[in-house]
Design a protein around this motif. Structure first.
Motif, PDB file in Angstrom:
ATOM      1  N   ILE A  59       0.846  -1.213   0.000  1.00 44.02           N
ATOM      2  CA  ILE A  59       0.000   0.000   0.000  1.00 44.02           C
ATOM      3  C   ILE A  59       0.876   1.256   0.000  1.00 44.02           C
ATOM      4  O   ILE A  59       0.397   2.354   0.222  1.00 44.02           O
ATOM      5  CB  ILE A  59      -0.977   0.035   1.200  1.00 44.02           C
ATOM      6  CG1 ILE A  59      -0.231  -0.038   2.533  1.00 44.02           C
ATOM      7  CG2 ILE A  59      -2.016  -1.056   1.092  1.00 44.02           C
ATOM      8  CD1 ILE A  59      -1.099   0.329   3.738  1.00 44.02           C
ATOM      9  N   SER A  96      -4.570  -5.416  -7.435  1.00 50.27           N
ATOM     10  CA  SER A  96      -5.163  -4.082  -7.561  1.00 50.27           C
ATOM     11  C   SER A  96      -4.020  -3.067  -7.493  1.00 50.27           C
ATOM     12  O   SER A  96      -2.851  -3.440  -7.395  1.00 50.27           O
ATOM     13  CB  SER A  96      -6.204  -3.850  -6.460  1.00 50.27           C
ATOM     14  OG  SER A  96      -5.591  -3.916  -5.203  1.00 50.27           O
ATOM     15  N   GLY A 124      -2.637  -2.890  -2.047  1.00 48.95           N
ATOM     16  CA  GLY A 124      -3.301  -3.665  -1.002  1.00 48.95           C
ATOM     17  C   GLY A 124      -3.969  -4.920  -1.531  1.00 48.95           C
ATOM     18  O   GLY A 124      -3.542  -5.515  -2.532  1.00 48.95           O
ATOM     19  N   ASP A 156     -11.831  -2.483  -3.645  1.00 49.54           N
ATOM     20  CA  ASP A 156     -11.155  -2.539  -4.940  1.00 49.54           C
ATOM     21  C   ASP A 156     -11.838  -3.593  -5.800  1.00 49.54           C
ATOM     22  O   ASP A 156     -12.523  -4.467  -5.266  1.00 49.54           O
ATOM     23  CB  ASP A 156      -9.683  -2.959  -4.741  1.00 49.54           C
ATOM     24  CG  ASP A 156      -8.755  -1.764  -4.772  1.00 49.54           C
ATOM     25  OD1 ASP A 156      -9.154  -0.734  -5.320  1.00 49.54           O
ATOM     26  OD2 ASP A 156      -7.641  -1.878  -4.257  1.00 49.54           O
ATOM     27  N   ALA A 207      -3.286  -4.602   3.682  1.00 46.78           N
ATOM     28  CA  ALA A 207      -4.531  -3.881   3.397  1.00 46.78           C
ATOM     29  C   ALA A 207      -4.460  -2.650   4.309  1.00 46.78           C
ATOM     30  O   ALA A 207      -3.969  -2.751   5.441  1.00 46.78           O
ATOM     31  CB  ALA A 207      -5.746  -4.724   3.720  1.00 46.78           C
ATOM     32  N   LEU A 263      -6.742  -1.258   5.863  1.00 47.51           N
ATOM     33  CA  LEU A 263      -7.578  -1.510   7.043  1.00 47.51           C
ATOM     34  C   LEU A 263      -6.775  -2.158   8.168  1.00 47.51           C
ATOM     35  O   LEU A 263      -6.730  -1.664   9.295  1.00 47.51           O
ATOM     36  CB  LEU A 263      -8.757  -2.406   6.631  1.00 47.51           C
ATOM     37  CG  LEU A 263      -9.620  -2.956   7.753  1.00 47.51           C
ATOM     38  CD1 LEU A 263     -10.401  -1.842   8.435  1.00 47.51           C
ATOM     39  CD2 LEU A 263     -10.590  -4.016   7.226  1.00 47.51           C
ATOM     40  N   PHE A 321     -15.399   3.072   1.494  1.00 44.69           N
ATOM     41  CA  PHE A 321     -15.710   4.456   1.109  1.00 44.69           C
ATOM     42  C   PHE A 321     -17.201   4.714   1.288  1.00 44.69           C
ATOM     43  O   PHE A 321     -18.018   3.879   0.904  1.00 44.69           O
ATOM     44  CB  PHE A 321     -15.394   4.687  -0.369  1.00 44.69           C
ATOM     45  CG  PHE A 321     -13.928   4.688  -0.694  1.00 44.69           C
ATOM     46  CD1 PHE A 321     -13.126   5.771  -0.358  1.00 44.69           C
ATOM     47  CD2 PHE A 321     -13.351   3.607  -1.332  1.00 44.69           C
ATOM     48  CE1 PHE A 321     -11.771   5.777  -0.666  1.00 44.69           C
ATOM     49  CE2 PHE A 321     -12.001   3.602  -1.649  1.00 44.69           C
ATOM     50  CZ  PHE A 321     -11.208   4.688  -1.307  1.00 44.69           C
ATOM     51  N   TYR A 347     -12.600   4.312   4.653  1.00 44.41           N
ATOM     52  CA  TYR A 347     -11.522   4.771   3.783  1.00 44.41           C
ATOM     53  C   TYR A 347     -11.913   6.153   3.258  1.00 44.41           C
ATOM     54  O   TYR A 347     -13.085   6.398   2.987  1.00 44.41           O
ATOM     55  CB  TYR A 347     -11.359   3.826   2.580  1.00 44.41           C
ATOM     56  CG  TYR A 347     -10.589   2.549   2.855  1.00 44.41           C
ATOM     57  CD1 TYR A 347      -9.915   2.358   4.052  1.00 44.41           C
ATOM     58  CD2 TYR A 347     -10.518   1.543   1.884  1.00 44.41           C
ATOM     59  CE1 TYR A 347      -9.200   1.185   4.277  1.00 44.41           C
ATOM     60  CE2 TYR A 347      -9.801   0.375   2.116  1.00 44.41           C
ATOM     61  CZ  TYR A 347      -9.154   0.205   3.309  1.00 44.41           C
ATOM     62  OH  TYR A 347      -8.438  -0.953   3.529  1.00 44.41           O
ATOM     63  N   SER A 393     -10.294   9.633   0.734  1.00 44.58           N
ATOM     64  CA  SER A 393      -9.216  10.210  -0.074  1.00 44.58           C
ATOM     65  C   SER A 393      -8.993  11.660   0.333  1.00 44.58           C
ATOM     66  O   SER A 393      -9.821  12.255   1.023  1.00 44.58           O
ATOM     67  CB  SER A 393      -9.594  10.151  -1.548  1.00 44.58           C
ATOM     68  OG  SER A 393     -10.587  11.123  -1.788  1.00 44.58           O
ATOM     69  N   GLU A 437      -1.264   8.054   5.034  1.00 45.79           N
ATOM     70  CA  GLU A 437      -0.078   7.687   4.258  1.00 45.79           C
ATOM     71  C   GLU A 437       0.699   6.519   4.889  1.00 45.79           C
ATOM     72  O   GLU A 437       1.930   6.557   5.013  1.00 45.79           O
ATOM     73  CB  GLU A 437       0.841   8.904   4.092  1.00 45.79           C
ATOM     74  CG  GLU A 437       0.254   9.991   3.200  1.00 45.79           C
ATOM     75  CD  GLU A 437       0.246   9.575   1.738  1.00 45.79           C
ATOM     76  OE1 GLU A 437      -0.716   8.911   1.336  1.00 45.79           O
ATOM     77  OE2 GLU A 437       1.200   9.909   1.018  1.00 45.79           O
ATOM     78  N   LEU A 438      -0.046   5.505   5.273  1.00 46.83           N
ATOM     79  CA  LEU A 438       0.568   4.350   5.941  1.00 46.83           C
ATOM     80  C   LEU A 438       1.685   3.746   5.098  1.00 46.83           C
ATOM     81  O   LEU A 438       1.530   3.594   3.874  1.00 46.83           O
ATOM     82  CB  LEU A 438      -0.502   3.283   6.200  1.00 46.83           C
ATOM     83  CG  LEU A 438      -1.496   3.622   7.314  1.00 46.83           C
ATOM     84  CD1 LEU A 438      -2.773   2.795   7.171  1.00 46.83           C
ATOM     85  CD2 LEU A 438      -0.869   3.415   8.680  1.00 46.83           C
ATOM     86  N   LYS A 473       4.303   4.992   4.101  1.00 50.50           N
ATOM     87  CA  LYS A 473       4.963   5.927   3.181  1.00 50.50           C
ATOM     88  C   LYS A 473       5.772   6.960   3.966  1.00 50.50           C
ATOM     89  O   LYS A 473       5.696   7.033   5.199  1.00 50.50           O
ATOM     90  CB  LYS A 473       3.921   6.637   2.313  1.00 50.50           C
ATOM     91  CG  LYS A 473       3.077   5.684   1.475  1.00 50.50           C
ATOM     92  CD  LYS A 473       2.164   6.459   0.563  1.00 50.50           C
ATOM     93  CE  LYS A 473       1.049   5.593   0.030  1.00 50.50           C
ATOM     94  NZ  LYS A 473       0.084   6.340  -0.742  1.00 50.50           N
TER      95      LYS A 473
HETATM   96  N1  SAM Z   1      -7.331  -2.550  -1.625  1.00 58.12           N
HETATM   97  C1  SAM Z   1      -6.837  -1.524  -0.722  1.00 58.12           C
HETATM   98  C2  SAM Z   1      -6.617  -2.154   0.643  1.00 58.12           C
HETATM   99  O1  SAM Z   1      -6.385  -3.369   0.693  1.00 58.12           O
HETATM  100  O2  SAM Z   1      -6.622  -1.463   1.642  1.00 58.12           O
HETATM  101  C3  SAM Z   1      -7.771  -0.341  -0.661  1.00 58.12           C
HETATM  102  C4  SAM Z   1      -7.908   0.361  -1.977  1.00 58.12           C
HETATM  103  S1  SAM Z   1      -8.992   1.735  -1.936  1.00 58.12           S
HETATM  104  C5  SAM Z   1      -9.263   2.037  -3.651  1.00 58.12           C
HETATM  105  C6  SAM Z   1      -7.910   3.056  -1.574  1.00 58.12           C
HETATM  106  C7  SAM Z   1      -8.154   3.630  -0.180  1.00 58.12           C
HETATM  107  O3  SAM Z   1      -7.514   2.799   0.790  1.00 58.12           O
HETATM  108  C8  SAM Z   1      -7.533   5.013   0.014  1.00 58.12           C
HETATM  109  O4  SAM Z   1      -8.402   6.058  -0.425  1.00 58.12           O
HETATM  110  C9  SAM Z   1      -7.345   5.057   1.511  1.00 58.12           C
HETATM  111  O5  SAM Z   1      -8.550   5.335   2.171  1.00 58.12           O
HETATM  112  C10 SAM Z   1      -6.932   3.600   1.793  1.00 58.12           C
HETATM  113  N2  SAM Z   1      -5.472   3.489   1.671  1.00 58.12           N
HETATM  114  C11 SAM Z   1      -4.772   2.861   0.711  1.00 58.12           C
HETATM  115  N3  SAM Z   1      -3.459   2.988   0.936  1.00 58.12           N
HETATM  116  C12 SAM Z   1      -3.324   3.715   2.070  1.00 58.12           C
HETATM  117  C13 SAM Z   1      -2.217   4.180   2.811  1.00 58.12           C
HETATM  118  N4  SAM Z   1      -0.970   3.934   2.422  1.00 58.12           N
HETATM  119  N5  SAM Z   1      -2.447   4.900   3.937  1.00 58.12           N
HETATM  120  C14 SAM Z   1      -3.710   5.155   4.340  1.00 58.12           C
HETATM  121  N6  SAM Z   1      -4.802   4.745   3.672  1.00 58.12           N
HETATM  122  C15 SAM Z   1      -4.609   4.029   2.548  1.00 58.12           C
END
Ligand code: SAM
Length: 232
Positions: A11, A81, A84, A90, A116, A118, A137, A161, A163, A192-193, A195
Motif C-alpha cells: 500500500i 489491484s 493492497g 477494490d 490492506a 484496514l 468508502f 476509507y 481520499s 499515508e501508511l 509511506k
Molecule cells: N485494496 C486496498 C486495501 O487493501 O486497503 C484499498 C484500496 S482503496 C481504492 C484506496 C483507499 O484505501 C484510500 O483512499 C485510503 O482510504 C486507503 N489506503 C490505501 N493505501 C493507504 C495508505 N498507504 N495509507 C492510508 N490509507 C490508505
C-alpha cells in the motif's frame, strides 16, 4: 487445472510484499491489473517480466469472457489491484464470483495475503477495535446521509476509507451530526501508511478538525478513519 491467484501488493512501501506473492507473480502466465502502469512499477522493482493486462471496474463483459477463456485453456492468472488486497474496496470480488460460478471446483482460486490499509491502520490504532464495522468508502451522493447515520447508530466503532479530496468534507459532516445528535466522537486517523509522510492523529472530532485544517499538508494523501462514539 488452472489457478486464479488473488495477490495482495504493497500500500506504499514496496518492501511490503510476501515471498509467495513475488513467486506467484513471477510464475503466472498473465497478471490482471487494475492499472497496468501502476503494477509495472512494482514488477520492475522486483524484475518480474510477466505479461500484464488490465482488469478494472469499467472492464467490459468481453474482457471477462477473455479471462474465462484463458483459464479454460489452462493458463494460471494472478489478479492485483493498485494497492493492497484486491476486493477490499477494490475490484476483484466480482471476478472471483464469476469464475467460481463458471468453474466450480474445477479451478482453484487462491488468496495470497498481504497488506490492506484496514489491517495496517488497526495494527497501530490501539485499544477499542476488537470488533468494528468497516464501511469502506462512503457513497459520494446517493445513500451518503444514510451511511453517515449508520455510523452513529452502530454499536461498534466504524472504520472508513477516505481520499484527500473528501477528508475535510467527511470530518465536517461528522462534526455536524455529532452536535445535532449530541453524540461526541473520538477519531483516529492513519494517513499515508507505510509511506514517507505516514502520520497518526487521535482526538475528539472538534480538535482533530481544527488540527488537520490548520495545515493543508495534513490533508494530503490517503486516509483510514477510525470512529468511536465517546458515550459507548
Ligand atoms: N485494496 C486496498 C486495501 O487493501 O486497503 C484499498 C484500496 S482503496 C481504492 C484506496 C483507499 O484505501 C484510500 O483512499 C485510503 O482510504 C486507503 N489506503 C490505501 N493505501 C493507504 C495508505 N498507504 N495509507 C492510508 N490509507 C490508505
Amino acid at each position: 487445472m488452472s489457478i486464479l491467484s488473488i495477490v495482495a501488493t504493497p500500500i506504499g512501501n514496496l518492501e511490503d510484499i510476501s515471498l509467495r506473492a513475488l513467486r506467484v507473480l513471477r510464475e503466472a502466465d498473465l497478471i490482471l491489473c487494475e492499472d497496468t502502469r501502476t503494477t509495472q512499477h512494482l514488477l520492475q522493482h522486483y524484475q518480474i517480466r510477466t505479461k500484464t493486462i488490465s482488469y478494472h471496474k469499467y472492464s467490459q463483459d468481453s474482457k471477462l469472457e477473455k479471462i474465462i477463456k484463458l483459464l479454460r485453456s489452462g493458463q494460471n492468472l494472478a489478479l492485483v489491484s493498485d494497492a493492497g488486497t484486491p476486493a477490499v474496496s477494490d475490484p476483484g470480488s466480482w471476478l472471483v464470483s464469476r469464475v467460481r460460478q463458471e468453474f466450480g471446483s474445477q479451478l482453484v482460486i487462491e488468496s495470497i495475503p498481504g497488506p490492506a490499509a484496514l489491517t495496517t491502520a488497526l495494527a497501530i490504532a490501539g485499544t477499542g477495535f476488537d470488533s468494528f464495522l468497516f464501511l469502506g468508502f462512503l457513497p459520494h451522493k446517493k445513500g451518503r446521509q444514510t451511511k453517515l447515520k449508520d455510523i452513529f447508530d452502530s454499536k461498534y466503532p466504524v472504520i472508513l476509507y477516505e481520499s484527500k479530496h473528501r477528508l475535510l468534507k467527511l470530518l465536517e459532516e461528522l462534526q455536524l451530526l455529532s452536535v445535532n445528535l449530541s453524540s461526541p466522537l473520538e477519531l483516529r486517523i492513519a494517513r499515508e501508511l507505510t509511506k514517507l509522510h505516514e502520520s497518526f492523529y487521535q482526538g475528539e472530532i472538534n480538535d482533530l478538525l481544527k488540527q488537520l485544517s490548520e495545515n493543508a499538508n495534513n490533508l494530503k494523501g490517503e486516509f483510514v478513519v477510525l470512529i468511536k462514539k465517546l458515550n459507548k
